[in-house]
Design an enzyme around this catalytic site. Structure first.
Site, PDB file in Angstrom:
ATOM      1  N   PRO A  82       0.853  -1.202   0.202  1.00 46.53           N
ATOM      2  CA  PRO A  82       0.078   0.095  -0.016  1.00 46.53           C
ATOM      3  C   PRO A  82       0.939   1.363   0.062  1.00 46.53           C
ATOM      4  CG  PRO A  82       0.114  -0.850   2.093  1.00 46.53           C
ATOM      5  CD  PRO A  82       1.037  -1.641   1.355  1.00 46.53           C
ATOM      6  N   THR A  83       0.368   2.340  -0.746  1.00 43.74           N
ATOM      7  CA  THR A  83       1.148   3.515  -0.553  1.00 43.74           C
ATOM      8  C   THR A  83       0.217   4.733  -0.759  1.00 43.74           C
ATOM      9  OG1 THR A  83       2.847   4.651  -1.877  1.00 43.74           O
ATOM     10  CG2 THR A  83       1.368   3.604  -3.222  1.00 43.74           C
ATOM     11  N   ASP A 113      -3.445   4.706  -2.281  1.00 50.76           N
ATOM     12  CA  ASP A 113      -4.810   5.452  -1.474  1.00 50.76           C
ATOM     13  C   ASP A 113      -4.981   6.583  -2.070  1.00 50.76           C
ATOM     14  OD1 ASP A 113      -6.303   6.373   0.236  1.00 50.76           O
ATOM     15  OD2 ASP A 113      -4.979   6.189   1.946  1.00 50.76           O
ATOM     16  N   ARG A 156      -3.331   1.885   9.261  1.00 51.31           N
ATOM     17  CA  ARG A 156      -3.314   2.529   7.905  1.00 51.31           C
ATOM     18  C   ARG A 156      -3.046   1.432   6.879  1.00 51.31           C
ATOM     19  NH1 ARG A 156       1.399   6.758   8.445  1.00 51.31           N
ATOM     20  NH2 ARG A 156       2.315   5.083   9.726  1.00 51.31           N
ATOM     21  N   ARG A 161      -4.829  -3.219   1.216  1.00 50.63           N
ATOM     22  CA  ARG A 161      -4.265  -4.622   1.315  1.00 50.63           C
ATOM     23  C   ARG A 161      -5.649  -5.343   0.994  1.00 50.63           C
ATOM     24  NH1 ARG A 161      -2.122  -2.475   6.162  1.00 50.63           N
ATOM     25  NH2 ARG A 161       0.315  -2.025   5.817  1.00 50.63           N
ATOM     26  N   ASP A 195       5.890   0.172   2.148  1.00 50.79           N
ATOM     27  CA  ASP A 195       7.049   0.812   1.072  1.00 50.79           C
ATOM     28  C   ASP A 195       8.115   1.577   1.991  1.00 50.79           C
ATOM     29  OD1 ASP A 195       5.501   3.173   2.311  1.00 50.79           O
ATOM     30  OD2 ASP A 195       5.019   3.664   0.306  1.00 50.79           O
ATOM     31  N   ASP A 196       8.100   1.751   3.576  1.00 52.28           N
ATOM     32  CA  ASP A 196       9.056   2.320   4.377  1.00 52.28           C
ATOM     33  C   ASP A 196       9.720   1.274   4.969  1.00 52.28           C
ATOM     34  OD1 ASP A 196       7.060   1.246   5.863  1.00 52.28           O
ATOM     35  OD2 ASP A 196       6.568   3.409   6.990  1.00 52.28           O
ATOM     36  N   GLU A 281      -2.853  -7.561  12.249  1.00 47.19           N
ATOM     37  CA  GLU A 281      -2.375  -8.764  11.738  1.00 47.19           C
ATOM     38  C   GLU A 281      -3.033 -10.014  12.090  1.00 47.19           C
ATOM     39  OE1 GLU A 281       0.820  -5.574  12.034  1.00 47.19           O
ATOM     40  OE2 GLU A 281      -0.608  -6.588  13.029  1.00 47.19           O
ATOM     41  N   ARG A 310      11.857   4.046   8.918  1.00 50.83           N
ATOM     42  CA  ARG A 310      10.766   4.931   8.406  1.00 50.83           C
ATOM     43  C   ARG A 310      11.805   6.185   8.174  1.00 50.83           C
ATOM     44  NH1 ARG A 310       5.840   4.998  12.846  1.00 50.83           N
ATOM     45  NH2 ARG A 310       4.989   3.170  11.965  1.00 50.83           N
TER      46      ARG A 310
END
EC number: 2.4.1.135
Length: 335
Positions: A82-83, A113, A156, A161, A195-196, A281, A310
């Site tokens: 996700p981004t 998003d 988030r 997802r 992505d981080d 999760e 991050r």
């Protein structure tokens, strides 16, 4: 003097005759030296044989190293990311895309998003050289972080997802890249890669042959040096964590992968946007597996191959000052 010399000579002569007679007598006796001679001969034969073997080894070509499986024979790893739009978005996606480019047989499912795909992400994916699927779904306003709220208040990437899971199950359309989901019977693995984070390419080797749900530690997460499963006799028996250790699955999002057939066999398994803090999760995994059946990887969960890093939020004071003066950075240059 002469007499003494004669006596000495006579004594020497008599002793010599006696020794000669004894030797002649012994010639007729059996000899007990055969066994030592045979043992010495066998040692010489063994040494000659070893020398022959070494000479043969010198002329023998070196063995051919074991060849890894062809990429086409490997299960595909579906990496779901996700981004969302922010100043460091492109930098983070470039880093992740270049890590994934080192991994054979990977399919990147990138979910924005946003209401529709953005030119920045579309262009990055097209230039990545990766097999990809581009999706987009906007997070509902009620689930978004409000101004000033810390990131942990609301989960988030939930909608993104779940959108990717819908696509894998053939229930959602793609906006770019490979639009058809994997056909039934496809052997693959699904991994949720934000992505981080920072990923070792070795991690993807570890998850490749997941049968159900595989797990490993994650570094720099939960206020700890690392967080993850504890293994005894090849089975997960507990978890090293500080936050809510009674959670069904006290794992970070980067700490597990799921076999694609298992996900497809559980069509109702998805992430719950209303899950309490730290339980996101567990909201998925509780539908898929029992904790006792988790598959430990990374040397029985003793190696850290992914880190919850991050990028620091850039400080834009100078940029804002120049913008007020009408001299801000050229907006046509993509960062």
């Amino acid at each position: 003097m002469k007499l003494k010399l004669k006596n000495v000579f006579l004594a020497y002569f008599l002793v010599s005759i006696a020794g000669l007679l004894y030797a002649l007598v012994q010639l007729g006796q059996p000899c007990d030296c055969l066994s030592p001679l045979r043992a010495a001969a066998e040692q010489l034969r063994q040494k000659d044989l070893r020398i022959s073997q070494l000479q043969a080894d010198l002329h023998r070509p070196p063995p051919v190293p074991a060849q890894p499986p062809e990429p086409e024979a490997l299960p595909t790893i579906y990496v779901i990311t996700p981004t969302y739009a922010r100043l460091v978005q492109k930098a983070e996606l470039v880093r992740l895309s270049q890590t994934l480019s080192l991994v054979p047989r990977v399919h990147w499912v990138l979910v924005e998003d946003a209401e529709s795909p953005t030119p920045l992400v579309s262009g990055l994916l097209a230039a990545s050289g990766l097999l990809f699927t581009h999706l987009a779904v906007l997070t509902p306003k009620a689930q978004r972080l409000r101004e000033g709220e810390p990131g942990w208040v609301r989960p988030r990437g939930v909608e993104q997802r779940n959108k990717a899971l819908d696509w894998l199950r053939g229930r959602g359309g793609a906006v770019g890249g490979e639009k058809d989901p994997p056909p039934p019977g496809t052997q693959g693995v699904v991994y949720f890669a934000d992505d981080d984070n920072t990923y070792s390419r070795e991690l993807f080797k570890e998850m490749r042959w997941t049968r159900g749900v595989s797990v490993w530690p994650v570094g720099l997460v939960g206020g700890l040096r690392f967080e993850g499963p504890q293994v005894q006799d090849g089975r997960v028996v507990s978890f090293h964590t500080a936050w809510e250790p009674t959670r069904p699955f006290p794992l970070d999002m980067a700490g597990f992968a799921v076999a694609l057939p298992l996900l497809l066999a559980k069509p109702d398994a998805q992430f719950d946007a209303t899950a309490p803090r730290g339980y996101l999760e567990s909201s998925l995994l509780s539908h898929l597996v029992d904790p006792k059946d988790l598959e430990p990887r990374a040397a029985n969960c003793t190696q850290v191959l992914v880190w919850h890093t991050r990028t620091e939020k850039p400080k834009m004071k100078q940029e804002e000052q120049l913008q007020r003066q009408g001299q801000g950075s050229d907006p046509a240059i993509e960062v």
